[in-house]
Design a protein around this motif. Structure first.
Motif, short mmCIF file in Angstrom:
data_model
loop_
_atom_site.label_atom_id
_atom_site.label_comp_id
_atom_site.label_asym_id
_atom_site.label_seq_id
_atom_site.Cartn_x
_atom_site.Cartn_y
_atom_site.Cartn_z
N ARG A 34 -3.67 24.42 23.12
CA ARG A 34 -2.58 24.69 24.06
C ARG A 34 -2.97 25.73 25.11
O ARG A 34 -2.40 25.76 26.20
N LYS A 35 -3.92 26.59 24.79
CA LYS A 35 -4.35 27.63 25.73
C LYS A 35 -5.24 27.09 26.84
O LYS A 35 -5.41 27.75 27.86
N LEU A 36 -5.82 25.91 26.64
CA LEU A 36 -6.73 25.36 27.64
C LEU A 36 -5.97 24.96 28.90
O LEU A 36 -4.92 24.32 28.83
N GLU A 37 -6.51 25.32 30.03
CA GLU A 37 -5.89 25.11 31.33
C GLU A 37 -5.61 23.64 31.63
O GLU A 37 -4.58 23.30 32.22
N ASP A 38 -6.52 22.75 31.26
CA ASP A 38 -6.38 21.32 31.59
C ASP A 38 -5.42 20.57 30.69
O ASP A 38 -5.07 19.43 30.98
N VAL A 39 -5.00 21.17 29.58
CA VAL A 39 -4.14 20.47 28.62
C VAL A 39 -2.70 20.48 29.11
O VAL A 39 -2.09 21.54 29.30
N VAL A 40 -2.15 19.27 29.33
CA VAL A 40 -0.78 19.12 29.82
C VAL A 40 0.20 19.00 28.66
O VAL A 40 1.29 19.57 28.68
N ASP A 41 -0.19 18.26 27.62
CA ASP A 41 0.70 18.01 26.48
C ASP A 41 -0.13 17.74 25.24
O ASP A 41 -1.23 17.20 25.33
N ILE A 42 0.40 18.13 24.08
CA ILE A 42 -0.24 17.86 22.79
C ILE A 42 0.80 17.28 21.85
O ILE A 42 1.91 17.80 21.75
N LYS A 43 0.42 16.21 21.17
CA LYS A 43 1.26 15.66 20.10
C LYS A 43 0.41 15.54 18.85
O LYS A 43 -0.73 15.11 18.91
N MET A 44 0.97 15.94 17.74
CA MET A 44 0.34 15.72 16.45
C MET A 44 0.86 14.37 15.95
O MET A 44 2.06 14.21 15.75
N LEU A 45 -0.04 13.41 15.82
CA LEU A 45 0.36 12.08 15.41
C LEU A 45 0.46 12.03 13.88
O LEU A 45 -0.55 12.17 13.20
N LYS A 46 1.67 11.81 13.40
CA LYS A 46 1.90 11.72 11.96
C LYS A 46 1.85 10.27 11.54
O LYS A 46 2.21 9.36 12.29
N GLU A 47 1.42 10.04 10.31
CA GLU A 47 1.16 8.69 9.81
C GLU A 47 2.31 7.72 10.00
O GLU A 47 2.14 6.61 10.48
N ASN A 48 3.53 8.10 9.63
CA ASN A 48 4.68 7.18 9.69
C ASN A 48 5.36 7.17 11.06
O ASN A 48 6.23 6.36 11.29
N GLU A 49 4.94 8.07 11.96
CA GLU A 49 5.60 8.19 13.25
C GLU A 49 4.69 7.79 14.41
O GLU A 49 5.01 8.05 15.56
N SER A 50 3.56 7.18 14.10
CA SER A 50 2.61 6.81 15.15
C SER A 50 1.83 5.57 14.74
O SER A 50 1.85 5.15 13.59
N VAL A 51 1.13 5.02 15.72
CA VAL A 51 0.24 3.89 15.48
C VAL A 51 -1.15 4.33 15.89
O VAL A 51 -1.38 4.71 17.05
N CYS A 52 -2.08 4.32 14.96
CA CYS A 52 -3.47 4.71 15.21
C CYS A 52 -4.38 3.54 14.86
O CYS A 52 -4.19 2.89 13.84
N ARG A 53 -5.37 3.31 15.71
CA ARG A 53 -6.31 2.22 15.50
C ARG A 53 -7.72 2.66 15.86
O ARG A 53 -7.93 3.60 16.61
N GLU A 54 -8.67 1.90 15.33
CA GLU A 54 -10.08 2.11 15.62
C GLU A 54 -10.70 0.74 15.82
O GLU A 54 -10.24 -0.25 15.25
N LEU A 55 -11.75 0.67 16.62
CA LEU A 55 -12.47 -0.58 16.85
C LEU A 55 -13.88 -0.45 16.30
O LEU A 55 -14.49 0.61 16.46
N ILE A 56 -14.34 -1.49 15.63
CA ILE A 56 -15.75 -1.54 15.24
C ILE A 56 -16.35 -2.84 15.75
O ILE A 56 -15.67 -3.85 15.90
N MET A 57 -17.63 -2.76 16.03
CA MET A 57 -18.43 -3.95 16.32
C MET A 57 -19.59 -3.90 15.34
O MET A 57 -20.23 -2.86 15.19
#
Length: 165
Positions: free
Chosen positions: A66-89
């Motif tokens: 939060r102290k970094l100048e370029d950071v506009v917003d931060i959200k902590m993504l919680k397991e049941n309240e977000s959708v997280c994905r990864e891609l593999i090849m």
């Protein structure tokens, strides 16, 4: 020890990813995964960082970010309240007799065959970390020639607290 996914909205300035990674490096925090990409508004980039530690360390990471100048917003993504994905090849050695078996496994996981050659094939799969690990576990009897992972990216569910970017 637990894992935390941080979704950062940052100004799209040169070196911003380096400054964020540097913060982790200087403080000795671990980065399990980091991804970055421009948002719908080219002035901003979304960076997703996955880090692990105890509650004190994870709280400290948030405060330092939060102290970094370029950071506009931060959200902590919680397991049941977000959708997280990864891609593999994954590129597998596969002769004609093995292709059918591998394609069957890929179909079960809704993976895509993106390239086929005489002696190998390439598969693309998107999903949760556990889905990708289960897929790779079923491929352990085949020779993996190359593997690439993007790292986790995600967004919070619903429309509340949505940044206008």
């Amino acid at each position: 020890m637990r894992s935390q996914v941080y979704s950062l909205l940052v100004d799209n300035n040169p070196g911003v990813l380096s400054r964020i990674a540097g913060l982790f490096s200087r403080r000795g925090y671990s980065i399990d995964s980091i991804t970055a990409g421009m948002t719908a508004d080219p002035r901003f980039t979304r960076i997703t960082v996955v880090s692990s530690g105890d509650e004190l360390i994870l709280s400290q990471i948030e405060k330092q970010l939060r102290k970094l100048e370029d950071v506009v917003d931060i959200k902590m993504l919680k397991e049941n309240e977000s959708v997280c994905r990864e891609l593999i090849m994954v590129k597998l050695r596969a002769d004609a007799s093995q292709r059918g078996e591998i394609i069957s496994v890929a179909d079960i996981f809704r993976a895509k065959i993106v390239d086929v050659e005489e002696d190998c094939l390439m598969i693309e799969l998107t999903g949760t970390k556990s889905k990708l690990e289960a897929f790779l576990n079923l491929l352990k009897d085949y020779e993996i020639l190359e593997l690439a992972r993007t790292g986790i990216t995600g967004l919070s569910r619903g429309s509340k607290d949505v940044a206008f970017f």
